[in-house]
Design an enzyme around this catalytic site. Structure first.
Site, mmCIF file in Angstrom:
data_model
loop_
_atom_site.group_PDB
_atom_site.id
_atom_site.type_symbol
_atom_site.label_atom_id
_atom_site.label_comp_id
_atom_site.label_asym_id
_atom_site.label_seq_id
_atom_site.Cartn_x
_atom_site.Cartn_y
_atom_site.Cartn_z
ATOM 1 N N SER B 157 0.821 -1.191 0.000
ATOM 2 C CA SER B 157 0.000 0.000 0.000
ATOM 3 C C SER B 157 0.872 1.265 0.000
ATOM 4 O O SER B 157 1.768 1.381 -0.835
ATOM 5 C CB SER B 157 -0.934 -0.056 1.217
ATOM 6 N N ARG B 227 -11.771 6.322 10.379
ATOM 7 C CA ARG B 227 -11.322 4.936 10.334
ATOM 8 C C ARG B 227 -12.420 4.001 9.813
ATOM 9 O O ARG B 227 -12.135 3.042 9.113
ATOM 10 C CB ARG B 227 -10.890 4.491 11.735
ATOM 11 N N ASP B 322 -8.996 -6.380 -4.402
ATOM 12 C CA ASP B 322 -8.568 -5.101 -3.836
ATOM 13 C C ASP B 322 -9.141 -3.992 -4.707
ATOM 14 O O ASP B 322 -8.751 -3.826 -5.850
ATOM 15 C CB ASP B 322 -7.030 -5.052 -3.832
ATOM 16 N N HIS B 355 -8.150 -5.170 -0.049
ATOM 17 C CA HIS B 355 -6.836 -4.522 0.098
ATOM 18 C C HIS B 355 -6.028 -5.131 1.244
ATOM 19 O O HIS B 355 -4.811 -5.269 1.156
ATOM 20 C CB HIS B 355 -7.062 -3.024 0.340
ATOM 21 N N ASP B 356 -6.700 -5.489 2.314
ATOM 22 C CA ASP B 356 -6.024 -6.044 3.489
ATOM 23 C C ASP B 356 -5.326 -7.372 3.222
ATOM 24 O O ASP B 356 -4.565 -7.855 4.057
ATOM 25 C CB ASP B 356 -7.026 -6.241 4.632
#
Lengths: 196, 382
Positions: B157, B227, B322, B355-356
């Site tokens: 990232s 968040r 992602d 994405h994680d």
């Protein structure tokens, strides 16, 4: 090294730039790089093959050949190689054009469907040929565009492609007087070296 | 809490810090006359200092990438799945350095630290730092550690952007760059999400134009919202469906705005936890650093030209689900590297986690990652 690769490595100039379409486990590019100083990339979609390329230190890019080579600029390679993949792509004629767009020359190998054994299988048994060499049945084969030696030459003629070299060999990649005498009938694998 | 240190862990680790009393000129035109970097190291630096690997962190990460700080730790460092003895980044072979970037809030100089000029916390006056500034400060850290050339600079990232920047800024100082789940620059949609997050923070009534420390308050609500929206973008639709579906917290609908669904509860919890651990000014600054990253900008938007100075070999990995930094974004980098005739491997891993995924032990990803790092180790450890 696989003997068809043995045959074609002679046509690749030392220290040139090579793009290998469907590069498999990268063994050919690795050889060209170490022994011939060739700079190159391999395109592959099989995860196991890609992992082996990474392990070997071969520059492998995960890319689907059916989506074209649009990310490569014109004449950015000396030679574009595609071994035993022509019959598995969706648009063989387009990939041929693409190969000669990004490379000055190209080398293609494919199984000759005009071989007497294939003809025999289809002619006598009336079924799609299944052999040790092409072990798939019609419904689960990755090979979707079979052609014969003559078909391919007709395509080259139609596209005005210049054949620099050609070889017809058997499954063990040995040339035979019979295949020289009648390549479409006796050649099992066709190996072509083309330019525009 | 680990009752015992699990196998493959670097074990108990302790952060270290270095004070720099030299000026760091920043891209914004401002500068830092002195600053501190906090970092951790795992493994041992070999005699010729050739086995060092730099780990660059993502948006909310920091120096604690692997192992545990104490036996009371609930979780190991953020990239423990990839760093440790026998893992992809094998600490039996590599000397791993992971730091907290400037502007962060975990010990390195940032908005919460004291401005030596005023004796007060910097707060919103901490200068804007960019990916280039981070890379420059990391090079200063490398100098201090006696590392002339990294065997590899690795990041996912925003960390991947730093690895890419390293290859441009210090071509001779790294042999390999591993750029995972990253992008050559943010899209308008990416910047849009960042802006929503920043607005959530800046419009919190406790924000006080960033001077909340003096007011002895924290814009928790804003941070929590920031968040929550961020978290949604890190997951895929599928992974959220699998994790929560439309599960209810209790058996009945409440017909109000309390938590009905599990996913609401989860996001609130994640947001809450984050708001207690992260500084709002740092979050603003880090998201801006993301927005500003664009190495092609100075080269007429031609990324291949921007990457021309690079000498290292590249490995890029993306993940199919992602959508924050989709595979197409990685392919932009790959294509530019091909155009610039650099050595590059690229892998598109089929993974449902979004994405994680880059933090998770997905077999195909870890195998290829290990194979690549193994190749790096064979190069530098012989």
């Amino acid at each position: 090294m696989r003997s068809d690769l043995e045959c074609i490595q002679r046509w690749i100039k030392p220290n040139s730039r090579v793009l290998d379409l469907g590069c498999g486990d990268g063994i050919f590019l690795d050889y060209l790089n170490k022994d011939r100083g060739v700079q190159g990339y391999g395109l592959e979609i099989n995860p196991q093959d890609i992992a082996q390329c990474v392990e070997r230190g071969v520059n492998v890019i995960e890319q689907d050949l059916d989506k074209g080579l649009h990310n490569f600029s014109d004449k950015s390679f000396d030679t574009v190689v595609m071994t035993q993949a022509l019959q598995a792509v969706h648009y063989p004629d387009q990939i041929l054009d693409e190969m000669l767009r990004v490379g000055s020359e190209c080398i293609i190998t494919f199984p000759n469907f005009g071989h007497w054994r294939c003809r025999g299988y289809l002619g006598w048994r009336g079924r799609m040929p299944v052999s040790k060499f092409m072990p798939y049945t019609w419904y689960n084969t990755p090979n979707i565009h079979f052609c014969t030696f003559k078909d391919f030459e007709a395509l080259c003629f139609q596209k005005n492609l210049h054949i620099l070299d050609r070889l017809v060999v058997d499954q063990t990649h040995q040339g035979h007087w019979l295949s020289k005498f009648s390549p479409n009938l006796f050649g099992e694998i066709a190996i072509y070296h083309l330019t525009r | 809490m680990p009752e015992s240190i699990p196998e493959g862990s670097v074990g108990l680790v302790e952060p270290q810090s270095i004070d720099f009393n030299q000026t760091l000129q920043l891209l914004s035109g401002r500068s830092l006359t002195s600053f501190t970097l906090v970092y951790e190291t795992y493994g041992t630096l070999n005699a010729d200092h050739s086995n060092a690997v730099l780990i660059c962190h993502a948006l909310s990460g920091h120096h604690h990438a692997a192992g545990y700080h104490s036996m009371d730790d609930k979780k190991p460092g953020w990239w423990d799945s990839a760093i440790g003895p026998g893992k992809a980044i094998d600490t039996n072979r590599f000397f791993v350095v992971s730091l907290n970037n400037l502007g962060g809030c975990h010990g390195s100089s940032g908005p919460t630290s004291i401005d030596p000029k005023t004796g007060q916390p910097y707060g919103p006056d901490f200068p804007m730092v960019t990916v280039q500034d981070w890379v420059n400060s990391q090079a200063m850290l490398a100098d201090q550690l006696g590392i002339e050339q990294w065997a590899a600079v690795v990041g996912g990232s925003l960390g991947g952007m730093q690895a890419l920047q390293w290859s441009i800024s210090y071509p001779e100082r790294l042999r390999h760059a591993l750029v995972i789940a990253s992008a050559p620059r943010l899209s308008a949609q990416n910047i849009g999400f960042n802006e929503v997050a920043r607005q959530a923070i800046m419009t919190d009534e406790s924000f006080h134009n960033g001077h909340y420390q003096q007011q002895e308050t924290i814009p928790r609500r804003g941070l929590k919202l920031a968040r929550m929206i961020g978290h949604i973008t890190y997951l895929s639709d599928d992974s959220m469906r699998q994790k929560f579906g439309r599960e209810l917290r209790s058996s009945k609908l409440k017909f109000g705005y309390e938590v009905d669904f599990e996913v609401e509860s989860y996001l609130r919890y994640q947001g809450q936890t984050f708001s207690e651990a992260f500084d709002a000014n740092s979050y603003l600054l880090m998201t801006k650093a993301l927005d500003y990253f664009d190495p092609a900008r100075e080269c007429n938007d031609d990324l291949a030209t921007a990457l021309q100075p690079a000498q290292c070999k590249f490995m890029l990995v993306s993940f199919t689900t992602d959508w924050r930094f989709a595979p197409e974004r990685s392919r932009e980098i790959v294509n530019a590297l091909l155009e610039a005739r650099k050595e590059v491997c690229y892998l598109e891993v089929d993974a449902p986690q979004g994405h994680d995924a880059f933090l998770m032990p997905i077999p195909r990803y870890i195998e290829a990652f290990s194979a690549y790092m193994n190749r790096v180790a064979n190069e530098v450890c012989n």
